[in-house]
Design a protein around this motif. Structure first.
Motif, PDB file in Angstrom:
ATOM      1  N   PHE A 135     102.048  16.139  27.256  1.00  0.00           N
ATOM      2  CA  PHE A 135     101.529  14.906  27.855  1.00  0.00           C
ATOM      3  C   PHE A 135     101.953  14.772  29.324  1.00  0.00           C
ATOM      4  O   PHE A 135     101.769  13.722  29.925  1.00  0.00           O
ATOM      5  CB  PHE A 135     102.005  13.684  27.069  1.00  0.00           C
ATOM      6  N   ARG A 168     106.598  10.118  24.545  1.00  0.00           N
ATOM      7  CA  ARG A 168     105.741  11.054  25.282  1.00  0.00           C
ATOM      8  C   ARG A 168     105.782  10.797  26.787  1.00  0.00           C
ATOM      9  O   ARG A 168     104.905  11.213  27.506  1.00  0.00           O
ATOM     10  CB  ARG A 168     104.284  10.932  24.794  1.00  0.00           C
ATOM     11  N   SER A 187     102.700  10.377  29.196  1.00  0.00           N
ATOM     12  CA  SER A 187     101.660   9.527  28.621  1.00  0.00           C
ATOM     13  C   SER A 187     101.793   8.099  29.130  1.00  0.00           C
ATOM     14  O   SER A 187     102.880   7.537  29.146  1.00  0.00           O
ATOM     15  CB  SER A 187     101.751   9.541  27.094  1.00  0.00           C
ATOM     16  N   SER A 201      97.382   9.928  31.221  1.00  0.00           N
ATOM     17  CA  SER A 201      98.665  10.594  31.448  1.00  0.00           C
ATOM     18  C   SER A 201      98.717  11.147  32.858  1.00  0.00           C
ATOM     19  O   SER A 201      97.681  11.376  33.495  1.00  0.00           O
ATOM     20  CB  SER A 201      98.883  11.727  30.438  1.00  0.00           C
TER      21      SER A 201
END
Length: 397
Positions: A135, A168, A187, A201
């Motif tokens: 991510f 993430r 993310s 992202s």
């Protein structure tokens, strides 16, 4: 003078001993017991590789891995390593602590563990990351994973003091002549990077605005949430909303007169420690994380009814709380008397109570039954479904 001299001699005759305890989810080796199984009760660890390099200054617990930072600036890691998050140049689990060799020439001052990635900060202000990068959460300008810590070149010539790794995404705190700045990468679809809703992202660090003129003392990330504490005791949050509230796409200061000294962020809740040693909770409605709603006492209903409510945690009256920690959906505190209490999600034994039950109010955890020397300090840390404690004891020499 004689009393002072006696006190000094007594202190010199005492040694400090450090104990590391772990419990909860352990099938990836994250408990450090050498066994790949959950533990329902606290386990006293034997960690010769860790004790050989000095005392622990910080533990960082992630999805299923642990980073241990020593007082000498060394880092050891163990647990799940299948994304490279342990930094051992391979993508395999490790049930025992191993030194991160490629950081051996650096003096590391801060570490953080995300779901499947890790971050490290050196005394020179450099940032290194490894693990899952799918991510962009490693900040290297791509979406590749790394099995050894790699320096984040986009932050060259900047003085980074802290890193915080969420599920993430990652945050970094910069200190400079122009003031404190927070950057984020990875993310951002729930607002945790404070970027446009259209951008899912980013793989390079971008500045998060909203801290102009604010002295930031700490940054925190977990799940899809981001948070920061200021020197004047304010909590700022952004990202996924707590307690089922809406996501926010820019840092928002909690509207309260309370002064917070520490924040611990879970997937659906935040634990907050005040300067008076009181614990409050924001959000949380899964697995009893919030406690029994009928027994909760609202400390302050926020002006916007769309926001989560800040509430006192029941069952802690008369206790001064010294430390707090939050897992995905469980909470841990330490009282001024050195008592550990846990509540919330208990499926993997992360509450340390000898069972896998959820708890809606704080329950006392026992670290062994034998008579112990006086504990000088207990620090607690939570991974997603496991808990660790570092207890320092006075040992008469």
């Amino acid at each position: 003078m004689e009393e002072n001299e006696e006190s000094r001699v007594k202190e010199e005759e005492e040694e400090e001993q450090e104990e590391v305890w772990s419990w909860g989810a352990g099938t990836d080796g994250q408990l450090g017991t050498g066994k790949l199984q959950d533990e329902l009760l606290p386990q006293l660890l034997s960690l010769p590789s860790l004790s050989a390099v000095g005392s622990i200054s910080l533990l960082a617990c992630g999805g299923a891995h642990v980073l241990a930072l020593t007082s000498g600036g060394k880092v050891l890691t163990w647990g799940r390593g299948t994304s490279g998050q342990l930094g051992h140049s391979e993508m395999v689990n490790s049930p025992h602590p191993k030194l991160v060799m490629c950081l051996d020439t650096y003096f590391v001052t801060h570490v953080s563990a995300g779901w499947n990635h890790s971050g490290f900060v050196s005394d020179a202000g450099d940032v290194f990351t490894c693990g899952d990068g799918s991510f962009g959460q490693l900040g290297h300008g791509d979406y590749s994973s790394r099995c050894s810590p790699v320096k984040v070149s986009f932050l060259d010539d900047l003085s980074v003091k802290q890193i915080a790794c969420g599920m993430r995404h990652s945050l970094v705190l910069l200190k400079g002549d122009s003031g404190d700045e927070v950057y984020g990468f990875g993310s951002g679809k729930r607002g945790q990077l404070s970027i446009s809703k259209k951008i899912k992202s980013i793989s390079v660090p971008e500045r998060i605005y909203g801290f102009e003129g604010v002295k930031v003392t700490s940054i925190i990330a977990n799940g899809d949430q981001s948070a920061a504490l200021s020197a004047d005791g304010h909590l700022y949050t952004w990202g996924k909303g707590f307690g089922g509230t809406s996501s926010t796409y820019s840092p928002h200061s909690l509207a309260t007169s309370l002064w917070f000294t520490k924040a611990a962020v879970g997937w659906n809740h935040v634990l907050l420690l005040t300067a008076d040693g009181e614990v409050l909770m924001l959000g949380g409605n899964h697995h009893g994380v919030l406690g029994n709603p009928e027994k909760m006492s609202p400390a302050r209903l926020l002006a916007d009814s769309g926001e989560a409510m800040l509430e006192k945690v029941p069952g802690l009256e008369g206790n001064r709380i010294m430390d707090i920690a939050a897992g995905a959906e469980h909470s841990v505190i330490v009282t001024g008397h050195g008592v550990i209490k846990t509540w919330g999600w208990g499926e993997h034994g992360q509450l340390g109570l000898g069972n896998a039950c959820n708890q809606t109010s704080p329950q006392e955890v026992s670290l062994g039954h034998r008579s112990q020397p006086e504990a000088t300090a207990i620090k607690i840390y939570c991974g997603s479904g496991f808990t660790m404690a570092v207890r320092t004891l006075h040992i008469p020499s």
